[in-house]
Each structure stands twice: as C-alpha cells, then as structure tokens.
Motif scaffolding. Structure first.
Motif, PDB file in Angstrom:
ATOM      1  N   ILE A  93       4.126  11.370  -8.554  1.00 25.58           N
ATOM      2  CA  ILE A  93       3.312  11.664  -9.280  1.00 25.58           C
ATOM      3  C   ILE A  93       3.506  12.423 -10.492  1.00 25.58           C
ATOM      4  O   ILE A  93       4.269  13.102 -10.620  1.00 25.58           O
ATOM      5  CB  ILE A  93       2.138  12.733  -8.562  1.00 25.58           C
ATOM      6  CG1 ILE A  93       1.692  11.912  -7.311  1.00 25.58           C
ATOM      7  CG2 ILE A  93       0.886  13.156  -9.279  1.00 25.58           C
ATOM      8  CD1 ILE A  93       1.066  12.764  -6.199  1.00 25.58           C
ATOM      9  N   VAL A 129       4.505  -0.234  -9.423  1.00 28.36           N
ATOM     10  CA  VAL A 129       3.416   0.975  -9.146  1.00 28.36           C
ATOM     11  C   VAL A 129       2.054   0.044  -9.374  1.00 28.36           C
ATOM     12  O   VAL A 129       1.184   0.606  -8.739  1.00 28.36           O
ATOM     13  CB  VAL A 129       3.486   2.185 -10.026  1.00 28.36           C
ATOM     14  CG1 VAL A 129       3.223   1.915 -11.420  1.00 28.36           C
ATOM     15  CG2 VAL A 129       2.637   3.241  -9.495  1.00 28.36           C
ATOM     16  N   HIS A 130       2.114  -0.828 -10.099  1.00 30.44           N
ATOM     17  CA  HIS A 130       0.907  -1.737 -10.444  1.00 30.44           C
ATOM     18  C   HIS A 130       1.213  -3.029 -10.388  1.00 30.44           C
ATOM     19  O   HIS A 130       1.931  -3.381 -11.705  1.00 30.44           O
ATOM     20  CB  HIS A 130      -0.108  -1.306 -11.626  1.00 30.44           C
ATOM     21  CG  HIS A 130      -1.438  -1.766 -11.855  1.00 30.44           C
ATOM     22  ND1 HIS A 130      -2.559  -1.548 -10.803  1.00 30.44           N
ATOM     23  CD2 HIS A 130      -1.744  -2.642 -12.606  1.00 30.44           C
ATOM     24  CE1 HIS A 130      -3.501  -2.439 -11.112  1.00 30.44           C
ATOM     25  NE2 HIS A 130      -3.077  -2.814 -12.425  1.00 30.44           N
ATOM     26  N   ARG A 160      -3.157   3.410  -4.896  1.00 29.06           N
ATOM     27  CA  ARG A 160      -2.594   4.004  -5.955  1.00 29.06           C
ATOM     28  C   ARG A 160      -3.543   4.074  -7.357  1.00 29.06           C
ATOM     29  O   ARG A 160      -4.305   3.217  -7.742  1.00 29.06           O
ATOM     30  CB  ARG A 160      -1.245   3.712  -6.363  1.00 29.06           C
ATOM     31  CG  ARG A 160      -0.137   3.636  -5.255  1.00 29.06           C
ATOM     32  CD  ARG A 160       0.986   2.924  -5.737  1.00 29.06           C
ATOM     33  NE  ARG A 160       1.062   1.689  -6.023  1.00 29.06           N
ATOM     34  CZ  ARG A 160       1.003   0.803  -5.066  1.00 29.06           C
ATOM     35  NH1 ARG A 160       1.236   0.735  -3.666  1.00 29.06           N
ATOM     36  NH2 ARG A 160       1.092  -0.692  -5.550  1.00 29.06           N
ATOM     37  N   ARG A 170      -9.064  11.918  -4.039  1.00 25.78           N
ATOM     38  CA  ARG A 170      -7.988  12.239  -3.935  1.00 25.78           C
ATOM     39  C   ARG A 170      -7.294  12.582  -2.510  1.00 25.78           C
ATOM     40  O   ARG A 170      -7.905  13.273  -1.987  1.00 25.78           O
ATOM     41  CB  ARG A 170      -7.480  13.172  -4.791  1.00 25.78           C
ATOM     42  CG  ARG A 170      -5.669  13.276  -4.982  1.00 25.78           C
ATOM     43  CD  ARG A 170      -5.396  14.751  -5.746  1.00 25.78           C
ATOM     44  NE  ARG A 170      -5.868  14.448  -7.044  1.00 25.78           N
ATOM     45  CZ  ARG A 170      -4.996  13.725  -7.857  1.00 25.78           C
ATOM     46  NH1 ARG A 170      -3.933  13.091  -7.373  1.00 25.78           N
ATOM     47  NH2 ARG A 170      -5.387  13.710  -9.295  1.00 25.78           N
ATOM     48  N   ASP A 196      -4.225  -2.784  -3.981  1.00 26.51           N
ATOM     49  CA  ASP A 196      -3.254  -1.588  -3.538  1.00 26.51           C
ATOM     50  C   ASP A 196      -3.269  -0.441  -4.604  1.00 26.51           C
ATOM     51  O   ASP A 196      -2.706   0.558  -4.505  1.00 26.51           O
ATOM     52  CB  ASP A 196      -1.993  -2.134  -3.019  1.00 26.51           C
ATOM     53  CG  ASP A 196      -1.208  -2.807  -4.277  1.00 26.51           C
ATOM     54  OD1 ASP A 196      -1.710  -3.212  -5.243  1.00 26.51           O
ATOM     55  OD2 ASP A 196       0.081  -3.677  -4.061  1.00 26.51           O
ATOM     56  N   SER A 197      -3.758  -0.975  -5.934  1.00 28.57           N
ATOM     57  CA  SER A 197      -3.844   0.151  -6.900  1.00 28.57           C
ATOM     58  C   SER A 197      -4.758  -0.196  -7.987  1.00 28.57           C
ATOM     59  O   SER A 197      -5.176  -1.426  -8.130  1.00 28.57           O
ATOM     60  CB  SER A 197      -2.295   0.230  -7.577  1.00 28.57           C
ATOM     61  OG  SER A 197      -2.102  -1.182  -8.404  1.00 28.57           O
ATOM     62  N   TYR A 242       1.062  -1.228  -0.073  1.00 30.19           N
ATOM     63  CA  TYR A 242       0.033  -0.052  -0.104  1.00 30.19           C
ATOM     64  C   TYR A 242       1.051   1.227  -0.067  1.00 30.19           C
ATOM     65  O   TYR A 242       2.056   1.203   0.359  1.00 30.19           O
ATOM     66  CB  TYR A 242      -0.890   0.191   1.359  1.00 30.19           C
ATOM     67  CG  TYR A 242      -2.318  -0.793   0.901  1.00 30.19           C
ATOM     68  CD1 TYR A 242      -3.033  -0.626   0.297  1.00 30.19           C
ATOM     69  CD2 TYR A 242      -2.229  -2.014   2.049  1.00 30.19           C
ATOM     70  CE1 TYR A 242      -4.150  -1.662   0.285  1.00 30.19           C
ATOM     71  CE2 TYR A 242      -3.456  -2.670   2.178  1.00 30.19           C
ATOM     72  CZ  TYR A 242      -4.430  -2.618   1.080  1.00 30.19           C
ATOM     73  OH  TYR A 242      -5.400  -3.319   0.808  1.00 30.19           O
ATOM     74  N   GLY A 278      -1.072   9.432  -8.287  1.00 31.06           N
ATOM     75  CA  GLY A 278      -1.029   9.639  -6.795  1.00 31.06           C
ATOM     76  C   GLY A 278      -2.037   8.838  -5.775  1.00 31.06           C
ATOM     77  O   GLY A 278      -2.625   7.773  -6.634  1.00 31.06           O
ATOM     78  N   LEU A 279      -2.278   9.041  -4.810  1.00 31.43           N
ATOM     79  CA  LEU A 279      -2.692   8.079  -3.871  1.00 31.43           C
ATOM     80  C   LEU A 279      -4.440   8.783  -3.523  1.00 31.43           C
ATOM     81  O   LEU A 279      -4.669   9.937  -3.434  1.00 31.43           O
ATOM     82  CB  LEU A 279      -2.392   8.275  -2.407  1.00 31.43           C
ATOM     83  CG  LEU A 279      -0.896   7.573  -2.053  1.00 31.43           C
ATOM     84  CD1 LEU A 279      -0.561   7.457  -0.796  1.00 31.43           C
ATOM     85  CD2 LEU A 279      -1.022   6.252  -2.832  1.00 31.43           C
ATOM     86  N   GLU A 281       2.838   4.928  -1.270  1.00 30.62           N
ATOM     87  CA  GLU A 281       3.629   5.359  -2.227  1.00 30.62           C
ATOM     88  C   GLU A 281       4.755   4.261  -2.553  1.00 30.62           C
ATOM     89  O   GLU A 281       5.048   3.528  -1.584  1.00 30.62           O
ATOM     90  CB  GLU A 281       4.288   6.538  -1.783  1.00 30.62           C
ATOM     91  CG  GLU A 281       3.367   7.834  -1.805  1.00 30.62           C
ATOM     92  CD  GLU A 281       3.057   8.276  -3.052  1.00 30.62           C
ATOM     93  OE1 GLU A 281       3.206   7.938  -3.888  1.00 30.62           O
ATOM     94  OE2 GLU A 281       2.106   9.391  -2.907  1.00 30.62           O
ATOM     95  N   TYR A 298       1.288   7.727 -13.492  1.00 34.21           N
ATOM     96  CA  TYR A 298       0.773   7.577 -11.919  1.00 34.21           C
ATOM     97  C   TYR A 298       0.211   8.998 -11.485  1.00 34.21           C
ATOM     98  O   TYR A 298       0.687   9.911 -11.729  1.00 34.21           O
ATOM     99  CB  TYR A 298       1.969   7.070 -11.182  1.00 34.21           C
ATOM    100  CG  TYR A 298       1.912   7.359  -9.699  1.00 34.21           C
ATOM    101  CD1 TYR A 298       0.599   6.514  -9.239  1.00 34.21           C
ATOM    102  CD2 TYR A 298       2.393   7.959  -9.023  1.00 34.21           C
ATOM    103  CE1 TYR A 298       0.506   6.530  -7.882  1.00 34.21           C
ATOM    104  CE2 TYR A 298       2.398   7.953  -7.678  1.00 34.21           C
ATOM    105  CZ  TYR A 298       1.241   7.315  -6.976  1.00 34.21           C
ATOM    106  OH  TYR A 298       0.989   7.464  -5.518  1.00 34.21           O
TER     107      TYR A 298
END
Length: 307
Positions: A15, A30-31, A104, A151, A46-47, A7, A125-126, A9, A123
């Motif tokens: 970003i 990231v994914h 993400r 966001r 997580d994404s 989970y 952001g969260l 960053e 990407y």
C-alpha cells in the motif's frame, strides 16, 4: 500483455506504492488492464482505478461509490450517450461482490484531491464491494451501474443489511479476511437481485417506487425447492410485501395482474386496500404467468385449509 487474473494482494506490492502509468501497473500486476478503470471480465474483476473517469464517482477515502464502465461519450467524463450494461468488466465486479472477493483500488492523480497522489497512480489497498445497484442519471436519464466499496481492515465486513434475503448468515466475509464461518449461501442471489433491479428499476411490483434498500428479490417458485434463479420467475418486492408473498398471504392473479390478499388480511388497514390493485409494472415486464399462477393456486389452497 496483460498479467494473469488474481484477487487480493500482489507479492512485492505494498500500500502506497506508486506507478508512473498503466504500463508500470500492468508490469507490477497490480492492475492487469492495459487501459480502462476496471480490470477483468464476466468471470470476475480484481482491481479498479479511481481517477475521475466518471463525474458520478464519489470518493470518501475509506468508502467509494464507483461508476461502472460504458455509456459515456469518449471525449467527455460528464456526457453519456447510452445506458451502461451489466456485461464484461461490470459483470466482473458484480461477480466479485457475489463471491465476496477483495478488489484492489488504485487512485490516480485526476481523482479527488483529498485522497489522490500528486502524479501518476498509487496502490491504496483492498476494498470489498458491499452494494451493487443501477440508477438513472438526473442529467440525462441514462442508466449507470453503481458499486459501493469499503476498505477492508483486519475485521471482516458484514453482509449488506439492505439485502437480508441474499444469505442465511450476515457474517460471510470476503476471501482473504480473518473470519471463517460455515454458512449456507444462496449462490447467485445477489446476481439475481441485480438482474431484477436492471429489469424493473427501483419499483416494488405491488406498491410502486421505493428506495433500493427496501427492495428484495422474490422467487415465484420457492428457492428451497427448486434452487434456481430465473429472472422470468422473479419480482422485486418491498421487504414486508415479500414476507407476505412468501408466506402465501398475498398473491397475484396471473391473467389480470391484480393483487389478491388472504382473508385474514382483508380488514388490515395497510394490506387490505391492496386487494384488487394492479401491479405497478408494465404488461411487457410481467414475469412468467405459469409461475405466478402456481403461487396463486398454492396460496388459495392454504386459505381454504385455514377456513
């Protein structure tokens, strides 16, 4: 090979960073899914990739209404052939919602042109999941699962106001936020409500169809005493009906499935007429009759004491 579940960053990823394809996103961690819009499984997701994969998605930049996976014809983003299930990656997004974990968000070039990159993936952001609900598509009636994401900034986002029964403190923040608070949380309550929504749809068991914002998950046996969530011992109730039910001012006669109200409410213009009405759910969806009977008997005992 998919990278490890994580989970928040990813070190070295900022970003706005762009990726040519899924292989590049997977390599950067990231994914982690090698294909598909949701990374994860029943233990958590997580994404997500927002790339126009489902016609029902809504992207407004800082807020996204995301459609879960499954149910769609493999060659069409609009045509569905089955209900979506709250399993696998969809269950993972529900768990991220329940545990207040950040997700993400990656946008692809096939998404909304206002917020999507010209090519590849970016990407962005969260985001935090603030709401989960099922709904039936108007086009074909198939059920889809919906996830509202907002966001995350420097301030924590409050718990959803539509679910006041889910936690005893609305200041719970997602993991990774700056706010720290000590709260007593009913663990599993959001999953319990989502399960009841999947079972009953947008229907108060006593009064019938209502907006999802008005529905709460009611325990037939007090959670404070048993601390368990059993779908067979739960009902969806409108918020005011839920309050009366918990207070023992309204009950359900198990053998007939009819509503009974306390003597003090029988002359009430809104709640008095509910007495003797049948539940607005089908007989095959009735909850555990022993739990209903226990609640009913406890309510009647209270009415007797109040004279």
């Amino acid at each position: 090979m998919a990278s490890a579940f994580r989970y928040g960053e990813i070190p070295g990823v900022s970003i706005g960073d762009t990726f040519a394809d899924y292989d590049a996103m997977n390599l950067a961690r990231v994914h982690r899914a090698s294909q598909g819009g949701i990374s994860g499984g029943k233990d958590g997701s997580d994404s997500i990739v927002v790339n126009g994969g489902y016609a029902d998605d809504v992207d407004d930049g800082d807020e996204i209404i995301y459609t879960g996976g499954g149910g769609r014809h493999p060659n069409s983003r609009k045509r569905h052939v089955a209900d979506q299930e709250l399993t696998r990656a969809n269950a993972g997004l529900l768990r991220a919602y329940e545990e207040r974990q950040p997700v993400r968000v990656i946008r692809g070039s096939n998404g909304d042109r206002r917020f999507s990159p010209a090519s590849g993936y970016r990407y962005d952001g969260l985001f935090g999941i603030t709401e989960v609900w099922p709904e039936n598509r108007k086009q074909d009636g198939f059920r889809i699962w919906r996830f509202r994401l907002v966001r995350l900034g420097t301030a924590s986002v409050p718990a959803p106001k539509s679910d006041p029964d889910e936690t005893e403190d609305d200041n719970t923040s997602w993991t990774g936020g700056r706010q720290v608070s000590l709260v007593k949380v009913r663990r599993g309550q959001r999953q319990f409500r989502a399960g009841l929504l999947g079972k009953y749809g947008l229907t108060c068991a006593v009064t019938g169809p209502v907006p999802k914002e008005a529905l709460q998950a009611a325990h037939l046996r007090a959670f404070a005493e048993h601390e368990t969530h059993k779908l067979g011992e739960g009902l969806l109730l409108r918020s005011d009906i839920h309050a009366l039910f918990d207070a023992g001012l309204l009950a359900i006669e198990a053998s007939t499935g009819t509503v009974v109200v306390a003597p003090s409410l029988r002359d009430h213009s809104t709640y008095g007429p509910l007495a003797g009405t049948r539940l607005a759910i089908s007989a095959d969806l009735m909850p555990d009759r022993f739990a209903l009977a226990d609640h009913y008997e406890a309510a009647r005992a209270r009415w007797a004491l109040e004279g």
